[in-house]
Design a protein around this motif. Structure first.
Motif, mmCIF file in Angstrom:
data_model
loop_
_atom_site.group_PDB
_atom_site.id
_atom_site.type_symbol
_atom_site.label_atom_id
_atom_site.label_comp_id
_atom_site.label_asym_id
_atom_site.label_seq_id
_atom_site.Cartn_x
_atom_site.Cartn_y
_atom_site.Cartn_z
ATOM 1 N N PHE A 79 0.879 -1.169 0.000
ATOM 2 C CA PHE A 79 0.000 0.000 0.000
ATOM 3 C C PHE A 79 0.912 1.213 0.000
ATOM 4 N N ASP A 118 -1.896 -3.106 -3.978
ATOM 5 C CA ASP A 118 -3.276 -2.663 -3.835
ATOM 6 C C ASP A 118 -3.492 -1.539 -4.846
ATOM 7 N N CYS A 120 -5.914 1.390 -5.705
ATOM 8 C CA CYS A 120 -7.043 2.200 -5.236
ATOM 9 C C CYS A 120 -6.600 3.655 -5.203
ATOM 10 N N CYS A 122 -7.929 5.898 -2.742
ATOM 11 C CA CYS A 122 -8.259 6.574 -1.475
ATOM 12 C C CYS A 122 -7.049 7.067 -0.693
ATOM 13 N N SER A 165 -9.028 -2.584 -5.106
ATOM 14 C CA SER A 165 -9.836 -2.643 -3.876
ATOM 15 C C SER A 165 -10.883 -1.546 -3.822
ATOM 16 N N LYS A 195 -16.142 -6.938 -1.297
ATOM 17 C CA LYS A 195 -15.568 -6.082 -0.259
ATOM 18 C C LYS A 195 -16.703 -5.318 0.411
ATOM 19 N N TYR A 201 -12.201 -1.581 9.068
ATOM 20 C CA TYR A 201 -11.073 -0.974 8.352
ATOM 21 C C TYR A 201 -10.495 0.219 9.121
ATOM 22 N N PHE A 204 -6.647 0.558 9.589
ATOM 23 C CA PHE A 204 -5.992 0.704 8.273
ATOM 24 C C PHE A 204 -6.039 2.159 7.825
ATOM 25 N N ARG A 205 -7.170 2.804 8.074
ATOM 26 C CA ARG A 205 -7.302 4.188 7.595
ATOM 27 C C ARG A 205 -6.366 5.114 8.343
ATOM 28 N N ARG A 217 -18.310 5.108 2.572
ATOM 29 C CA ARG A 217 -18.093 4.350 1.340
ATOM 30 C C ARG A 217 -19.291 3.456 0.968
ATOM 31 N N GLN A 221 -18.907 0.283 -1.580
ATOM 32 C CA GLN A 221 -18.617 -0.998 -0.918
ATOM 33 C C GLN A 221 -19.934 -1.679 -0.543
ATOM 34 N N LYS A 248 -13.628 -9.782 1.819
ATOM 35 C CA LYS A 248 -13.025 -8.891 2.812
ATOM 36 C C LYS A 248 -14.084 -8.125 3.559
ATOM 37 N N TYR A 271 -9.206 -11.407 3.325
ATOM 38 C CA TYR A 271 -8.398 -10.383 3.983
ATOM 39 C C TYR A 271 -8.793 -10.300 5.465
ATOM 40 N N VAL A 273 -8.572 -8.317 8.145
ATOM 41 C CA VAL A 273 -8.261 -6.881 8.083
ATOM 42 C C VAL A 273 -7.757 -6.266 9.388
ATOM 43 N N SER A 274 -7.427 -4.977 9.271
ATOM 44 C CA SER A 274 -6.779 -4.245 10.361
ATOM 45 C C SER A 274 -7.556 -4.281 11.683
ATOM 46 N N TYR A 313 -1.979 -9.284 8.822
ATOM 47 C CA TYR A 313 -0.888 -8.590 9.515
ATOM 48 C C TYR A 313 -0.210 -9.526 10.521
#
Ligand code: PBG
Length: 325
Positions: A79, A118, A120, A122, A165, A195, A201, A204-205, A217, A221, A248, A271, A273-274, A313
């Protein structure tokens, strides 16, 4: 025939017996480790809500990837954080941006690692949305060209697999066409096909500095309540040329992973995720759960549901633990 003839406990008596009949054998061979590349040199900033995960400059990305390869993890996903954000996310497709430079440096280092990226906007847009915005709306078709250009820049730098993504309609087809017309027909596409618009998320942001500056989103999404729609999303992405499809997040969507696995004969990724990672880390730090056991159980569950590829992760820790067992 039932008890006392049938005694399922017979096969649980010893580790040898349990190992002998085990259905899911978690292995390092499906793990993908996510990394955040940022501008500069010698930068390594830990993400507050993701202990052990860093925003790193290219030099440090290469060093960490050496460690990742040494642990037997087959792949990383990159990323990027831009120098400057703008309305159209210009740095997403810039040949000298952090991700593109990281790919080149990893290629040069000749590590035994697949390089995924990735795709994207954003992280790169001033408004933080995954597409081009006009009058407060995220536009679909004008975004496709930007995404395709970003994927092309990753392919030019040497990516093995590009992973869109953004959840715009038609982006897999647009990326496939762009890659093919530039001679990159061997670069594969892993699409974030199902997704969901998820609260998981959040961390991650913080890591990618990609929180939308207005709204959310939900217009692109998926709604977390929908399962049949996920099958339709996957079918469309496969028609457009996706090679691997992803669900995800992972944990609240194990049913989706299973349905996708049953319906489609393609490699399925998930995924982890975070937010899923941050919850485990926080609980483990408080001594509330046994981190190793919880992580291996989570990853086994995701694999058992049907994902042969897991972005997580926890990959480095899991690889170390799996080596030890
Ligand atoms: C970019 C993107 C996101 C994640 C992967 N790619 C965030 C988002 O959609 O807001 C989330 C990954 C994670 O939470 O670990 N579109």
């Amino acid at each position: 025939m039932t008890f006392p003839t049938q005694r399922p406990r017979r096969l649980r008596r010893t580790e040898a017996l349990r190992g002998f009949v085990r259905e899911t054998k978690l292995s390092t061979s499906g793990l993908v480790y996510p990394l955040f590349a940022c501008p500069g040199t010698n930068v390594r900033l830990e993400v507050g809500s993701m202990p052990g995960i860093y925003q790193q400059s290219v030099d440090n990305i290469v060093e960490e990837c050496r460690e990742v390869a040494g642990l037997g993890i087959p792949a990383v996903i990159l990323f990027g954080l831009p120098d400057k954000k703008d309305e159209i996310g210009s740095e997403a497709s810039a040949s000298d941006a952090a991700v593109q430079r990281a790919i080149e440096a990893l290629r040069k280092a000749k590590l035994d690692l697949l390089i995924l990226t990735d795709v994207c906007l954003c992280e790169y847009t001033s408004h933080g949305h995954c597409g081009i915005v006009k009058d407060g709306e995220v536009l679909n078709d004008p975004t496709l060209e930007r995404l395709a250009d970003s994927a092309l820049s990753h392919a030019r730098a040497g990516a093995d697999i590009v992973a869109p993504s953004d959840m715009m309609d038609g982006r897999v087809g647009a990326i496939r066409k762009k890659l093919d017309t530039h001679g990159f027909e061997n670069v594969a596409i892993l699409s974030y096909a199902a997704k969901y618009c998820s609260a998981f998320y959040g961390p991650f942001r913080e890591a990618a500095q990609s929180t939308p500056q207005f709204g959310d989103r939900r217009s692109y999404q998926m709604d977390p309540a929908n399962a049949r729609e996920a099958l339709r999303e996957v079918a469309l992405d496969l028609e457009e040329g996706a090679d691997i499809i992803m669900v995800k997040p992972a944990l609240p969507y194990l049913d989706i992973i299973q349905r996708v696995r049953e319906r489609f004969d393609v490699p399925v990724a998930a995924y982890n995720v975070s937010g899923e990672f941050a919850m485990v880390k926080a609980a483990a730090r408080n001594g509330w759960v046994d981190e190793k056991r919880v992580v291996l159980e989570i990853l086994t569950g995701i694999q058992r549901a049907g994902a042969q590829i897991i972005l997580t992760y926890h990959a480095k820790d899991a690889a170390r633990w799996l080596k030890a067992c």
